[in-house]
Enzyme design. Structure first.
Site, PDB file in Angstrom:
ATOM      1  N   LEU A  48     -27.691 -36.751 -38.205  1.00 14.13           N
ATOM      2  CA  LEU A  48     -26.676 -35.818 -37.708  1.00 14.13           C
ATOM      3  C   LEU A  48     -26.506 -35.904 -36.195  1.00 14.13           C
ATOM      4  CD1 LEU A  48     -27.776 -32.848 -39.982  1.00 14.13           C
ATOM      5  CD2 LEU A  48     -25.817 -34.346 -40.354  1.00 14.13           C
ATOM      6  N   HIS A  49     -26.399 -37.140 -35.692  1.00 18.44           N
ATOM      7  CA  HIS A  49     -26.239 -37.351 -34.254  1.00 18.44           C
ATOM      8  C   HIS A  49     -25.016 -38.213 -33.931  1.00 18.44           C
ATOM      9  CE1 HIS A  49     -30.931 -36.948 -34.174  1.00 18.44           C
ATOM     10  NE2 HIS A  49     -30.330 -35.770 -34.298  1.00 18.44           N
TER      11      HIS A  49
END
Length: 554
Positions: free
Chosen positions: A470-471
């Site tokens: 989730l980056h």
């Protein structure tokens, strides 16, 4: 609202948007509006504010955009789920609350790009410090007067101590502060938790100042288009309920993140001219870099059964949850008052890399992000994945409808370097987890399990089981080269007036860790740039550099 004009209109009340709303509205002469597509972060919403409740908002459309990638060709054509916060506070209201700045050499890499000289570690460290209050104390690497309270993981569960000792037995160093002098090594993590509650960007920056008369925040307002007069941004069109409204301002600042910011630019005629024209969009500015260069981190869980009843598994049992909830609601302690990601670390998997290329998050329970458990019983796991991958993807709109999600292509596992580092990552992880320090706890590997051993078996398992960390980042990168979108000295979009971008999309390269802390640094620095303040002087603090780097081709 149509008749009211603002000095600054911020698109997105997420991490960067909340910080800018605070800093830009400090001067009462500045009229500031924040438009957030999601709902408010209600004080009664325990799933936002309870640290251990993080598994509930992720994947829930009340809080999350719930994106999926296009079929990933190197991931068995899987459409990989990708959560992004759709609530005030953005992803800081639903993330894992881990505060990792990245390595000093990440910012040296940024500064090596054309025009990026003022984005090196020395120039960025003062803004990291300005943002934070590290509760265990300030030093030359940490501040004590900022909005972001940082709690350092207590690591009291015996499994953390086993992890620390096992890493040392495998030949890796300990570090007392992964955000300080030496990132490389294993140690406790800082996190955005204060007094047993999540401290999102909204709670840290926005709520303390939301009653300022010159600051307006409108939730459930989906920005659909930037309004231009020639090359000058003059306002926004947004959907509120069933109506379309327009608002005008002196400066438009996109803080919508690495997916929504390029989407909004493309919908507004800013991006690859040929691609926009093919959708019937009038081209305002031909900027081919918009939506390109997307970078992310992929990760897997290496999970083990635990022979001793010391993991956090009992907190997952239905009959214990009332007591866990009671402790959190009335005492702000117990299993719900922590994110459980209290420690981890950074290592180099080979001597050809100058600084850590792998990150660990250790967790004293075996569980997935969605809250599911692989077995009924005690366990533990380490999240692992390369953090300097050279795989890059794209964000591209597929229609002129702002409610249609853009096509996301991450291209995970698409490069030789990425695949090689994945094999190294799993082998190094197993080496640590099977050291003598874990002998009393190791009940056998649950995932991937003994059937996954060869290089190809490892890659096949990663392709089948890997999840995004989730980056997402880098889709409107800063710089001066032909693919750059944002000017690093002004945060303005190249070729346009009165339009700036401040969020993870402006990173030229993703940092080697969780990206929330770098986003807050960017926002703090951008606030000074936008206001015309003198930038904070560069720091002279030293930082660790591993000296031995070999040539992999030698």
């Amino acid at each position: 609202m149509v008749s009211k004009k603002y000095d600054f209109i911020i698109v997105g009340g997420g991490s960067a948007g909340c910080a800018l709303a605070n800093r830009l509205s400090t001067n009462p002469a500045n009229r500031v509006l924040v438009l957030e597509a999601g709902r408010p972060d209600y004080i009664w919403d325990i799933f936002i504010h309870m640290p251990a409740g993080l598994t509930v908002p992720l994947g829930n459309k009340l809080y999350d955009w719930c994106y999926h990638s296009e079929p990933e060709p190197h991931m068995q054509n899987r459409r990989v789920f990708h959560g992004r916060g759709k609530v005030l506070g953005g992803s800081s209201s639903i993330n894992g609350m881990i505060y990792i700045r990245g390595n000093a050499m990440d910012y040296e890499k940024w500064a090596a790009d054309d025009g990026m000289q003022n984005w090196d570690y020395a120039h960025n460290l003062p803004y990291f410090k300005r943002a934070e209050t590290r509760l265990i104390g300030a030093d030359e690497y940490h501040g004590f007067t900022g909005p972001l309270a940082l709690e350092t993981g207590p690591c009291q569960n015996p499994l953390f101590q086993a992890f620390f000792k096992a890493a040392q037995q495998a030949g890796y160093p300990m570090t007392s502060d992964v955000n300080g002098y030496q990132q490389e090594g294993i140690g406790p993590f800082d996190r955005n938790i204060n007094r047993g509650r999540r401290l999102s960007a909204a709670r840290a920056y926005l709520h303390p100042v939301k009653r300022r008369p010159n600051l307006d925040v409108v939730c459930r307002a989906l920005t659909t288009r930037i309004l231009f007069n020639g090359k000058k941004a003059v306002g926004l069109e947004f959907a509120k309920g069933k109506s379309l409204q327009k608002v005008y301002g002196g400066e438009i600042i996109c803080c919508s993140g690495a997916i929504n910011s390029p989407q909004l630019l493309q919908l507004s005629g800013v991006g690859n001219g040929k691609e926009l024209a093919s959708l019937g969009i009038d081209v305002v500015c031909d900027l081919p870099g918009v939506g390109e260069n997307m970078q992310d981190h992929l990760e897997v869980y290496v999970q083990y059964a635990c022979k001793k009843p010391v993991s956090e598994y009992p907190a997952l049992l239905w009959y214990n949850k009332p007591w866990v909830g009671f402790q959190w609601l009335f005492q702000r302690k117990g299993a719900a008052a922590t994110n459980h990601f209290e420690a981890g670390g950074f290592i180099r998997t080979n001597d050809s890399v100058a600084y850590p290329n792998i990150q660990f998050h250790f967790l004293p329970v075996a569980i997935r992000y969605d809250g599911s458990s692989p077995q009924q019983g005690h366990g533990y796991q380490v999240h692992v994945g390369p953090v300097n991958s050279d795989a890059m993807g794209t964000v591209k709109i597929v229609s002129t409808n702002p409610r249609d999600y853009p096509a996301l292509r991450f291209n995970y596992l698409s490069t030789e370097k990425d695949r090689r580092e994945w094999v190294e990552a799993i082998r190094c992880t197993r080496d640590i987890m099977n050291q003598p320090a874990f002998e009393a706890f190791n009940g056998g590997e649950l995932s991937p399990g003994p059937g996954v051993e060869t290089d190809q078996e490892i890659l096949d398992w990663v392709a089948a089981d890997g999840e995004t960390a989730l980056h997402p980042s880098c889709t409107c990168k800063m710089g001066k080269d032909p693919m750059a979108v944002v000017d690093p000295d002004s945060m303005k979009v190249h070729g346009l007036k009165n339009l700036r971008i401040v969020d993870a999309s402006v990173m030229p390269y993703v940092t080697n860790g969780n990206i929330y802390a770098p986003v807050m640094m960017i926002a703090e620095k951008a606030a000074d740039i936008i206001l015309g303040n003198t930038l904070l002087p560069p720091s002279s603090a030293a930082w660790y550099r591993h000296q031995t780097v070999s040539d992999p081709e030698a």
